[in-house]
Every structure is written in structure tokens, then in C-alpha cells.
Design a protein around this motif. Sequence first.
Motif, PDB file in Angstrom:
ATOM      1  N   LYS A 182       3.374   1.545  10.626  1.00 51.89           N
ATOM      2  CA  LYS A 182       1.969   1.592  11.074  1.00 51.89           C
ATOM      3  C   LYS A 182       1.748   2.383  12.729  1.00 51.89           C
ATOM      4  O   LYS A 182       0.877   2.617  13.041  1.00 51.89           O
ATOM      5  CB  LYS A 182       1.320   0.116  11.111  1.00 51.89           C
ATOM      6  CG  LYS A 182      -0.565   0.743  10.887  1.00 51.89           C
ATOM      7  CD  LYS A 182      -0.698  -0.803  10.888  1.00 51.89           C
ATOM      8  CE  LYS A 182      -2.639  -0.655  10.747  1.00 51.89           C
ATOM      9  NZ  LYS A 182      -2.986  -2.278  10.511  1.00 51.89           N
ATOM     10  N   SER A 183       2.772   2.000  13.633  1.00 51.97           N
ATOM     11  CA  SER A 183       3.116   2.625  14.585  1.00 51.97           C
ATOM     12  C   SER A 183       2.654   4.367  14.540  1.00 51.97           C
ATOM     13  O   SER A 183       3.000   4.569  16.044  1.00 51.97           O
ATOM     14  CB  SER A 183       4.017   2.099  15.768  1.00 51.97           C
ATOM     15  OG  SER A 183       5.185   2.293  14.641  1.00 51.97           O
ATOM     16  N   PHE A 188       3.865   0.645   5.624  1.00 50.98           N
ATOM     17  CA  PHE A 188       3.340   1.377   3.899  1.00 50.98           C
ATOM     18  C   PHE A 188       4.432   2.585   3.260  1.00 50.98           C
ATOM     19  O   PHE A 188       5.226   2.965   3.981  1.00 50.98           O
ATOM     20  CB  PHE A 188       1.514   1.662   4.285  1.00 50.98           C
ATOM     21  CG  PHE A 188       2.093   3.075   5.248  1.00 50.98           C
ATOM     22  CD1 PHE A 188       1.612   2.756   6.331  1.00 50.98           C
ATOM     23  CD2 PHE A 188       2.644   4.043   4.578  1.00 50.98           C
ATOM     24  CE1 PHE A 188       2.135   4.101   7.305  1.00 50.98           C
ATOM     25  CE2 PHE A 188       1.957   5.529   5.856  1.00 50.98           C
ATOM     26  CZ  PHE A 188       2.157   5.098   6.986  1.00 50.98           C
ATOM     27  N   ILE A 206      -4.882   1.020   6.451  1.00 49.23           N
ATOM     28  CA  ILE A 206      -3.226   1.102   6.084  1.00 49.23           C
ATOM     29  C   ILE A 206      -4.041  -0.418   7.106  1.00 49.23           C
ATOM     30  O   ILE A 206      -4.190  -0.872   8.376  1.00 49.23           O
ATOM     31  CB  ILE A 206      -2.438   1.303   6.908  1.00 49.23           C
ATOM     32  CG1 ILE A 206      -2.499   3.334   6.145  1.00 49.23           C
ATOM     33  CG2 ILE A 206      -1.288   0.746   7.049  1.00 49.23           C
ATOM     34  CD1 ILE A 206      -1.608   2.792   4.671  1.00 49.23           C
ATOM     35  N   LYS A 207      -3.242  -2.209   6.088  1.00 45.61           N
ATOM     36  CA  LYS A 207      -3.101  -2.888   6.730  1.00 45.61           C
ATOM     37  C   LYS A 207      -2.379  -3.653   7.552  1.00 45.61           C
ATOM     38  O   LYS A 207      -2.548  -4.453   7.754  1.00 45.61           O
ATOM     39  CB  LYS A 207      -4.067  -4.032   5.468  1.00 45.61           C
ATOM     40  CG  LYS A 207      -5.461  -4.371   4.652  1.00 45.61           C
ATOM     41  CD  LYS A 207      -5.746  -4.578   2.997  1.00 45.61           C
ATOM     42  CE  LYS A 207      -6.167  -3.598   2.207  1.00 45.61           C
ATOM     43  NZ  LYS A 207      -6.354  -3.683   1.301  1.00 45.61           N
ATOM     44  N   ASP A 208      -1.360  -3.536   6.463  1.00 48.47           N
ATOM     45  CA  ASP A 208      -0.132  -3.930   7.271  1.00 48.47           C
ATOM     46  C   ASP A 208       0.965  -3.605   7.633  1.00 48.47           C
ATOM     47  O   ASP A 208       0.556  -1.775   7.986  1.00 48.47           O
ATOM     48  CB  ASP A 208       0.686  -4.269   6.045  1.00 48.47           C
ATOM     49  CG  ASP A 208       0.027  -5.185   5.078  1.00 48.47           C
ATOM     50  OD1 ASP A 208      -0.275  -6.441   5.422  1.00 48.47           O
ATOM     51  OD2 ASP A 208       0.475  -5.436   3.754  1.00 48.47           O
ATOM     52  N   SER A 209       2.834  -3.699   8.055  1.00 43.60           N
ATOM     53  CA  SER A 209       2.402  -2.749   9.576  1.00 43.60           C
ATOM     54  C   SER A 209       3.879  -1.925   9.016  1.00 43.60           C
ATOM     55  O   SER A 209       3.838  -0.693   9.398  1.00 43.60           O
ATOM     56  CB  SER A 209       3.095  -4.034   9.856  1.00 43.60           C
ATOM     57  OG  SER A 209       4.467  -4.894   9.548  1.00 43.60           O
ATOM     58  N   GLN A 214       0.654  -0.989   0.271  1.00 43.99           N
ATOM     59  CA  GLN A 214       0.056   0.011   0.035  1.00 43.99           C
ATOM     60  C   GLN A 214       0.599   1.006   0.213  1.00 43.99           C
ATOM     61  O   GLN A 214       1.547   1.496   0.174  1.00 43.99           O
ATOM     62  CB  GLN A 214      -0.611   0.072   1.066  1.00 43.99           C
ATOM     63  CG  GLN A 214      -2.036  -1.203   1.264  1.00 43.99           C
ATOM     64  CD  GLN A 214      -2.741  -0.856   2.644  1.00 43.99           C
ATOM     65  OE1 GLN A 214      -2.409  -0.994   3.389  1.00 43.99           O
ATOM     66  NE2 GLN A 214      -3.957  -0.241   2.255  1.00 43.99           N
ATOM     67  N   PHE A 242       0.468   5.926  13.177  1.00 48.52           N
ATOM     68  CA  PHE A 242      -0.318   6.991  13.821  1.00 48.52           C
ATOM     69  C   PHE A 242      -0.691   6.735  15.265  1.00 48.52           C
ATOM     70  O   PHE A 242      -1.435   8.223  15.630  1.00 48.52           O
ATOM     71  CB  PHE A 242      -1.893   5.748  13.025  1.00 48.52           C
ATOM     72  CG  PHE A 242      -1.215   5.073  11.685  1.00 48.52           C
ATOM     73  CD1 PHE A 242      -1.224   6.552  10.405  1.00 48.52           C
ATOM     74  CD2 PHE A 242      -1.337   3.931  10.999  1.00 48.52           C
ATOM     75  CE1 PHE A 242      -1.260   6.662   9.700  1.00 48.52           C
ATOM     76  CE2 PHE A 242      -1.303   4.007   9.921  1.00 48.52           C
ATOM     77  CZ  PHE A 242      -1.423   5.478   9.145  1.00 48.52           C
ATOM     78  N   SER A 291      12.349   1.026   8.968  1.00 44.85           N
ATOM     79  CA  SER A 291      11.878   2.478   7.986  1.00 44.85           C
ATOM     80  C   SER A 291      12.439   2.784   7.748  1.00 44.85           C
ATOM     81  O   SER A 291      14.075   2.468   7.434  1.00 44.85           O
ATOM     82  CB  SER A 291      11.017   3.331   9.086  1.00 44.85           C
ATOM     83  OG  SER A 291      10.397   2.412   9.544  1.00 44.85           O
ATOM     84  N   LYS A 326      -4.999   6.726   8.320  1.00 42.95           N
ATOM     85  CA  LYS A 326      -5.400   5.247   9.553  1.00 42.95           C
ATOM     86  C   LYS A 326      -6.233   4.022   9.080  1.00 42.95           C
ATOM     87  O   LYS A 326      -5.382   2.982   9.094  1.00 42.95           O
ATOM     88  CB  LYS A 326      -5.776   6.251  10.634  1.00 42.95           C
ATOM     89  CG  LYS A 326      -5.465   4.770  12.243  1.00 42.95           C
ATOM     90  CD  LYS A 326      -5.706   5.567  13.223  1.00 42.95           C
ATOM     91  CE  LYS A 326      -5.280   4.584  14.585  1.00 42.95           C
ATOM     92  NZ  LYS A 326      -6.081   5.032  15.267  1.00 42.95           N
ATOM     93  N   LYS A 327      -7.470   3.755   9.687  1.00 42.04           N
ATOM     94  CA  LYS A 327      -8.173   3.130   9.195  1.00 42.04           C
ATOM     95  C   LYS A 327      -8.038   2.394   8.276  1.00 42.04           C
ATOM     96  O   LYS A 327      -8.297   0.578   8.065  1.00 42.04           O
ATOM     97  CB  LYS A 327      -9.761   3.639   9.376  1.00 42.04           C
ATOM     98  CG  LYS A 327     -10.337   4.353   8.452  1.00 42.04           C
ATOM     99  CD  LYS A 327     -11.694   4.236   9.059  1.00 42.04           C
ATOM    100  CE  LYS A 327     -12.553   4.818   7.705  1.00 42.04           C
ATOM    101  NZ  LYS A 327     -13.791   5.730   8.044  1.00 42.04           N
TER     102      LYS A 327
END
Length: 271
Positions: free
Chosen positions: A210-211, A125, A120-123, A4, A213, A153, A117-118
Motif C-alpha cells: 500500500k505504501s 494487493f 485498497i484496504k489491506d497492506s 483485492q 501510493f 512484495s 488508492k482510497k
Amino acid sequence: MIKQAIIPLAGLGTRLLPLTSVFAKELLPINGKPGIEYILDECIEAGIKEIIFIISKKKKMIKNYFYNDYFYEKIIKKKKDPRIIKEYKKILKYKKMIKFVYQNKPLGTGDAVLKTKKYIKDSFFLMLLPDDLIINHNCSKSMIYTHQKYKSSVIASMSVKKKNVSRWGIFKLKKKLDRKNFLIRDVIEKPKVINAPSNKAVIGRYILPKSIFFKLAKQKPGKGGEVHITDAIQSLIYENNNFIAHNFTGKYLDCGSMEGYIKSTLEIAKS
Ligand code: UTP
């Protein structure tokens, strides 16, 4: 794998006025093609499957551009121009991949990112800033490779002239990992020449966890009253999350300033 990508497009584009007074800067042509299509092609070639556009009501024309297939169909029925058919297929391909979310007040890049935020599926992006074109080499693809190698990252980085460091976010580096990748100790926004810890600047490609967010949700506005993505990155680095500065190989074109935008067409035409 990174599947994504998100693209913030809700800014005002004031540096490109008057071109942006009624028109979205990302649809402005660069060598005969809207700038945003270069970004989409980079994503697709890098293996991205879903792209989230953060737009605003004012920039609804970006959505209209990708949802105008009916207009193409009508034209194609009348004249079977192979060039128009090709463009139509390309638009349909893009449309299938893109989701739209809204940021109606330009409160900063961090606030724009938080809107996704809502979705994003994977850890991890990918995030691309559409003003920053990188040609002759797929920067996203090599960053994804770096991410897979170091499970970390990644932020695109470019060496700039020491005398120009105050125009950029500048990395303070911790350790060399290999020829192209460096572990980051800190990111300093627009330092004075005398205080700059390196001449490696932040360019608009990021592989983010993802953290981020959770950081953004709590973050107070920073410089200029905006919520900056850099501030959230900085607090993740301070909590020992690894971020890598990736020295990319391609040529960088700054399409967000008038001088850079004009030059970009010439550069792409000769590349
Ligand atoms: P910039 O601040 O560089 O661009 O934001 P801008 O605001 O569009 O243009 P200027 O500075 O007024 O000329 C970097 C990217 O982040 C997006 C912008 O659309 C641009 O792609 N952005 C910025 C948002 O989506 N939301 C914001 O609140 C701020």
C-alpha cells in the motif's frame, strides 16, 4: 491474505489498431472468450474477493459488458438455452466482484494505480496487466503463496533470450531465496544487451504494498512523459523494501501486440 486485485484497463491499445479503434482490447475474443475473463478467472481461483478495474470514458463498454444482465434476462425468458443461462450466471458473479474507477487521461500505469488508492484496504494487493496472459498454471496463486512465505512484495518474472532483453524491464537480482524466488536489487527498463544484469524479465503480475501510493502521489512523469509503476517500485527497493522476482511455471502469452494476440488463440486452443 491478498483479497483485492486491481486491473489497469485505461490504455489506448494502439498496438492492436485497427481492432481497438472502437473496441476495448480486453473484450476481444481469445479462443471464443473475452481476454479479460481469463484474467478474472485467474483472480477468482487465486482467492481474490474484490477486483478494481481502472477504465476510462472511452472504455465504458467494459463496464457495459458486466452490467448487461437485463439483456440476458430478456433473452432467457424467451428461450431457456442452458449455455446462455450459464454465461448469464458467470457475468453476474463477475459483476458482484468488480468496482470501477476512472482514469480519463492515459498518463501511465503509475497514474492508473494511484486512482485506486482510497479503495485498497489491506497492506498488500495484487495487480494484473490484462495484456499478459499466463496459461496452464495460476501465476497469481503461486505469487500469493510466495508473498505469504516471505512477507514481501512479489513481481512475476520470466527468463527471456539474452538477445531480446531490450524489449523488457529486466531485474538486477540480489540473492536466490529458493528455486523460484529471487530478491531484487533493481529493475532496469529495456536495457541494452550489453548492460543487461540478467535475462529475467518483468511480466504483468505484481503484489504491491500500500505504501506505493505515497510514492506515486509524489512521482514526476518519467520516460515518454508517463508516470510508470516501475519507477515507484524502484524507489521502494532503494529504501530497502523487499521485492521478490517470482519465476512462474505457466506459459506466457503477450496479447497486447498484434502478432501475440493472433498467436494466443492458437496457443489456448491447443493447451
Ligand atoms: P500498455 O502501455 O502496455 O498498453 O499498458 P496500452 O497503452 O493499452 O497499449 P498500447 O501500448 O498503446 O498498444 C499496460 C496496461 O496498463 C494500462 C493499459 O490499459 C494496459 O492494460 N494503462 C496504461 C492504463 O490503465 N493507463 C495508462 O495510462 C497506461
